[in-house]
Design a protein around this motif. Structure first.
Motif, PDB file in Angstrom:
ATOM      1  N   LEU A  62      17.350  33.905  44.005  1.00 17.19           N
ATOM      2  CA  LEU A  62      16.309  33.611  43.028  1.00 17.19           C
ATOM      3  C   LEU A  62      16.955  33.183  41.722  1.00 17.19           C
ATOM      4  O   LEU A  62      17.963  33.760  41.301  1.00 17.19           O
ATOM      5  CB  LEU A  62      15.427  34.840  42.798  1.00 17.19           C
ATOM      6  CG  LEU A  62      14.111  34.614  42.055  1.00 17.19           C
ATOM      7  CD1 LEU A  62      13.167  33.749  42.891  1.00 17.19           C
ATOM      8  CD2 LEU A  62      13.438  35.953  41.750  1.00 17.19           C
ATOM      9  N   GLN A  63      16.384  32.172  41.083  1.00 19.57           N
ATOM     10  CA  GLN A  63      16.919  31.684  39.818  1.00 19.57           C
ATOM     11  C   GLN A  63      16.631  32.644  38.672  1.00 19.57           C
ATOM     12  O   GLN A  63      15.641  33.370  38.691  1.00 19.57           O
ATOM     13  CB  GLN A  63      16.309  30.324  39.474  1.00 19.57           C
ATOM     14  CG  GLN A  63      16.783  29.168  40.338  1.00 19.57           C
ATOM     15  CD  GLN A  63      16.045  27.910  39.979  1.00 19.57           C
ATOM     16  OE1 GLN A  63      14.814  27.865  40.029  1.00 19.57           O
ATOM     17  NE2 GLN A  63      16.782  26.877  39.613  1.00 19.57           N
ATOM     18  N   THR A  64      17.510  32.616  37.693  1.00 17.59           N
ATOM     19  CA  THR A  64      17.294  33.379  36.470  1.00 17.59           C
ATOM     20  C   THR A  64      17.647  32.488  35.280  1.00 17.59           C
ATOM     21  O   THR A  64      17.947  31.302  35.444  1.00 17.59           O
ATOM     22  CB  THR A  64      18.192  34.636  36.418  1.00 17.59           C
ATOM     23  OG1 THR A  64      19.559  34.233  36.203  1.00 17.59           O
ATOM     24  CG2 THR A  64      18.097  35.427  37.711  1.00 17.59           C
ATOM     25  N   VAL A  65      17.659  33.076  34.102  1.00 13.60           N
ATOM     26  CA  VAL A  65      18.050  32.327  32.906  1.00 13.60           C
ATOM     27  C   VAL A  65      19.565  32.132  32.853  1.00 13.60           C
ATOM     28  O   VAL A  65      20.072  31.443  31.971  1.00 13.60           O
ATOM     29  CB  VAL A  65      17.567  33.029  31.621  1.00 13.60           C
ATOM     30  CG1 VAL A  65      16.049  33.047  31.574  1.00 13.60           C
ATOM     31  CG2 VAL A  65      18.131  34.444  31.513  1.00 13.60           C
ATOM     32  N   PHE A  66      20.279  32.739  33.801  1.00 13.45           N
ATOM     33  CA  PHE A  66      21.723  32.524  33.931  1.00 13.45           C
ATOM     34  C   PHE A  66      21.955  31.658  35.164  1.00 13.45           C
ATOM     35  O   PHE A  66      21.866  32.137  36.292  1.00 13.45           O
ATOM     36  CB  PHE A  66      22.460  33.860  34.095  1.00 13.45           C
ATOM     37  CG  PHE A  66      22.148  34.856  33.022  1.00 13.45           C
ATOM     38  CD1 PHE A  66      22.688  34.736  31.755  1.00 13.45           C
ATOM     39  CD2 PHE A  66      21.302  35.934  33.294  1.00 13.45           C
ATOM     40  CE1 PHE A  66      22.385  35.668  30.768  1.00 13.45           C
ATOM     41  CE2 PHE A  66      21.007  36.869  32.319  1.00 13.45           C
ATOM     42  CZ  PHE A  66      21.548  36.729  31.045  1.00 13.45           C
ATOM     43  N   ASP A  67      22.214  30.391  34.964  1.00 15.60           N
ATOM     44  CA  ASP A  67      22.370  29.444  36.057  1.00 15.60           C
ATOM     45  C   ASP A  67      23.859  29.189  36.285  1.00 15.60           C
ATOM     46  O   ASP A  67      24.444  28.263  35.724  1.00 15.60           O
ATOM     47  CB  ASP A  67      21.642  28.142  35.723  1.00 15.60           C
ATOM     48  CG  ASP A  67      21.669  27.143  36.865  1.00 15.60           C
ATOM     49  OD1 ASP A  67      22.366  27.392  37.876  1.00 15.60           O
ATOM     50  OD2 ASP A  67      21.012  26.084  36.743  1.00 15.60           O
ATOM     51  N   TYR A  68      24.464  30.029  37.117  1.00 15.58           N
ATOM     52  CA  TYR A  68      25.897  29.898  37.378  1.00 15.58           C
ATOM     53  C   TYR A  68      26.219  28.613  38.138  1.00 15.58           C
ATOM     54  O   TYR A  68      27.279  28.034  37.955  1.00 15.58           O
ATOM     55  CB  TYR A  68      26.397  31.109  38.168  1.00 15.58           C
ATOM     56  CG  TYR A  68      26.849  32.269  37.307  1.00 15.58           C
ATOM     57  CD1 TYR A  68      26.062  32.723  36.243  1.00 15.58           C
ATOM     58  CD2 TYR A  68      28.041  32.931  37.558  1.00 15.58           C
ATOM     59  CE1 TYR A  68      26.464  33.783  35.455  1.00 15.58           C
ATOM     60  CE2 TYR A  68      28.457  33.997  36.776  1.00 15.58           C
ATOM     61  CZ  TYR A  68      27.665  34.423  35.722  1.00 15.58           C
ATOM     62  OH  TYR A  68      28.085  35.479  34.941  1.00 15.58           O
ATOM     63  N   GLN A  69      25.311  28.196  38.991  1.00 15.02           N
ATOM     64  CA  GLN A  69      25.568  26.995  39.786  1.00 15.02           C
ATOM     65  C   GLN A  69      25.788  25.783  38.889  1.00 15.02           C
ATOM     66  O   GLN A  69      26.726  24.997  39.107  1.00 15.02           O
ATOM     67  CB  GLN A  69      24.404  26.722  40.733  1.00 15.02           C
ATOM     68  CG  GLN A  69      24.650  25.489  41.617  1.00 15.02           C
ATOM     69  CD  GLN A  69      23.439  25.111  42.441  1.00 15.02           C
ATOM     70  OE1 GLN A  69      22.299  25.360  42.022  1.00 15.02           O
ATOM     71  NE2 GLN A  69      23.671  24.534  43.600  1.00 15.02           N
ATOM     72  N   ASN A  70      24.959  25.632  37.881  1.00 10.67           N
ATOM     73  CA  ASN A  70      25.039  24.467  36.999  1.00 10.67           C
ATOM     74  C   ASN A  70      25.696  24.778  35.654  1.00 10.67           C
ATOM     75  O   ASN A  70      25.650  23.956  34.737  1.00 10.67           O
ATOM     76  CB  ASN A  70      23.627  23.901  36.774  1.00 10.67           C
ATOM     77  CG  ASN A  70      23.013  23.374  38.054  1.00 10.67           C
ATOM     78  OD1 ASN A  70      23.531  22.451  38.669  1.00 10.67           O
ATOM     79  ND2 ASN A  70      21.923  24.001  38.483  1.00 10.67           N
ATOM     80  N   ARG A  71      26.279  25.962  35.543  1.00 12.06           N
ATOM     81  CA  ARG A  71      26.996  26.382  34.330  1.00 12.06           C
ATOM     82  C   ARG A  71      26.126  26.207  33.070  1.00 12.06           C
ATOM     83  O   ARG A  71      26.485  25.511  32.125  1.00 12.06           O
ATOM     84  CB  ARG A  71      28.302  25.587  34.171  1.00 12.06           C
ATOM     85  CG  ARG A  71      29.313  25.796  35.284  1.00 12.06           C
ATOM     86  CD  ARG A  71      30.593  25.022  34.973  1.00 12.06           C
ATOM     87  NE  ARG A  71      31.588  25.181  36.021  1.00 12.06           N
ATOM     88  CZ  ARG A  71      31.681  24.416  37.100  1.00 12.06           C
ATOM     89  NH1 ARG A  71      30.784  23.447  37.291  1.00 12.06           N
ATOM     90  NH2 ARG A  71      32.630  24.622  37.994  1.00 12.06           N
ATOM     91  N   ARG A  72      25.001  26.875  33.085  1.00  5.96           N
ATOM     92  CA  ARG A  72      24.100  26.799  31.933  1.00  5.96           C
ATOM     93  C   ARG A  72      23.311  28.093  31.821  1.00  5.96           C
ATOM     94  O   ARG A  72      23.229  28.870  32.784  1.00  5.96           O
ATOM     95  CB  ARG A  72      23.150  25.602  32.058  1.00  5.96           C
ATOM     96  CG  ARG A  72      22.256  25.648  33.283  1.00  5.96           C
ATOM     97  CD  ARG A  72      21.468  24.367  33.469  1.00  5.96           C
ATOM     98  NE  ARG A  72      20.597  24.455  34.640  1.00  5.96           N
ATOM     99  CZ  ARG A  72      19.790  23.484  35.059  1.00  5.96           C
ATOM    100  NH1 ARG A  72      19.749  22.329  34.409  1.00  5.96           N
ATOM    101  NH2 ARG A  72      19.034  23.661  36.131  1.00  5.96           N
ATOM    102  N   ALA A  73      22.758  28.327  30.649  1.00  3.22           N
ATOM    103  CA  ALA A  73      22.014  29.566  30.431  1.00  3.22           C
ATOM    104  C   ALA A  73      21.063  29.395  29.259  1.00  3.22           C
ATOM    105  O   ALA A  73      21.215  28.481  28.436  1.00  3.22           O
ATOM    106  CB  ALA A  73      22.967  30.727  30.160  1.00  3.22           C
ATOM    107  N   ILE A  74      20.088  30.297  29.192  1.00  2.00           N
ATOM    108  CA  ILE A  74      19.143  30.330  28.082  1.00  2.00           C
ATOM    109  C   ILE A  74      19.275  31.696  27.408  1.00  2.00           C
ATOM    110  O   ILE A  74      19.253  32.736  28.075  1.00  2.00           O
ATOM    111  CB  ILE A  74      17.693  30.133  28.571  1.00  2.00           C
ATOM    112  CG1 ILE A  74      17.569  28.844  29.386  1.00  2.00           C
ATOM    113  CG2 ILE A  74      16.737  30.105  27.381  1.00  2.00           C
ATOM    114  CD1 ILE A  74      16.218  28.687  30.087  1.00  2.00           C
ATOM    115  N   VAL A  75      19.423  31.693  26.099  1.00  6.65           N
ATOM    116  CA  VAL A  75      19.622  32.916  25.326  1.00  6.65           C
ATOM    117  C   VAL A  75      18.702  32.880  24.106  1.00  6.65           C
ATOM    118  O   VAL A  75      18.476  31.818  23.522  1.00  6.65           O
ATOM    119  CB  VAL A  75      21.093  33.043  24.871  1.00  6.65           C
ATOM    120  CG1 VAL A  75      21.290  34.288  24.018  1.00  6.65           C
ATOM    121  CG2 VAL A  75      22.029  33.077  26.081  1.00  6.65           C
TER     122      VAL A  75
END
Length: 315
Positions: free
Chosen positions: A160-173
């Motif tokens: 399941l996706q979260t605000v930590f997107d390790y696959q695409n090396r991005r995040a929301i903070v």
């Protein structure tokens, strides 16, 4: 050995717990289900029940020591099924009950979990004149497995996706809240600790915090940059925008949870990240550690090793 009943036994989390109980091979397990099944798991029995029929539920729970509920709160907005389960458990003489929790300690800014608050309140009311039903709120925070998305690391809990997107090396903070705390625990650890709690002879604590890893947003990003061999594109959002229901980012979640219908998906894919981000700034994901203390010898999977193993060699 005691009799264990599991309500909502077809769900992902419940199946993880059932497997852990089966491996322990210490109890008789009965799955309460609305429909018949061909499942022939050794040591597991299935019983069809009507959650709206009090007499049927009481009969099904006679002789049961511990009742574990995994009834999906989203599927029952008024929580009628769980309330009926609680009433039947009291009438049938069930000793212990665990409602459908398995997430954050707080539910603020997460309306999809409003049902949990209703059940917490109902359980307090049931015991207000003296304890008639021992209960525990299993709270492990967020499944660490979700940071492996899109790769599956648990037997039953789906990616399941979260605000930590390790696959695409991005995040929301949330800007200014980089040190907001998240508790992250693997699904396997959650199931193992719940199985130990079922075996426990002492009285359950009401709050059953399961703290696999207690980390900040900044630490999650730091670990991500190490295991993914590169910097993350971090988008910082403002609390006031989130409070207004606006997620001002260049990307959003795309994969919906199995409990969310296609009709609900569009709204949830925006509401969920907003809710998780806002609630994290208010301490909702800083889970306590009651069960860590109860079972001090249990060794949890560490976030650094887990994510390093998941992402090793992946582009």
């Amino acid at each position: 050995m005691v009799n264990i009943a599991v309500a909502g036994g077809r769900g992902q989390v419940s199946r993880e717990v059932i497997d852990a109980l089966v491996v322990a091979n210490k109890h008789d397990i009965t799955i309460l289900s609305r429909t018949a099944t061909k499942d022939v798991t050794p040591g597991v029995h299935w019983r069809v029940v009507d959650y709206n029929d009090a007499s049927d539920l009481i009969r099904a729970l006679k002789g049961v020591h511990t009742l574990l509920s995994f009834v999906q709160p989203l599927a029952d907005p008024d929580q009628k099924s769980q309330k009926n389960l609680i009433d039947a458990a009291v009438s049938a003489g069930v000793k212990r009950f665990a409602p459908s929790e398995y997430g954050s300690s707080g539910t603020i800014d997460m309306p999809w979990w409003a049902g949990k608050e209703k059940i917490r309140k109902y359980l307090k009311e049931v015991n207000k004149d003296g304890k008639v039903l021992e209960y525990i709120l299993f709270q492990p925070g967020l499944f660490l497995d979700y940071l492996a998305f899109p790769y599956k690391t648990a037997k039953h809990v789906a990616p399941l996706q979260t605000v930590f997107d390790y696959q695409n090396r991005r995040a929301i903070v949330v800007d200014g809240h980089e040190d907001a705390v998240m508790t992250l625990t693997t699904a396997a650890d959650v199931a193992a600790v719940v199985a130990q709690a079922v075996d426990y002879d002492g009285e359950w604590p009401i709050i059953g915090g399961i703290r696999g890893n207690r980390v900040t947003f900044s630490q999650i990003l730091e670990i991500g940059e190490k295991v993914r061999d590169g910097p993350f594109a971090v988008e910082k959002v403002q609390s006031q925008d989130l409070e207004a229901g606006d997620l001002k980012t260049s990307w959003a979640l795309e994969a919906r949870h199995q409990a969310v219908s296609e009709n609900q998906a569009a709204g949830f894919l925006t509401a969920v990240p907003i809710g998780i981000l806002l609630s994290s700034t208010k301490g909702a994901w800083d889970v306590s550690d009651e069960l860590n203390q109860l079972f001090p010898d249990y060794e949890f999977v560490g976030i650094r090793d887990f994510l390093a193993n998941v992402w090793d060699g992946r582009s």
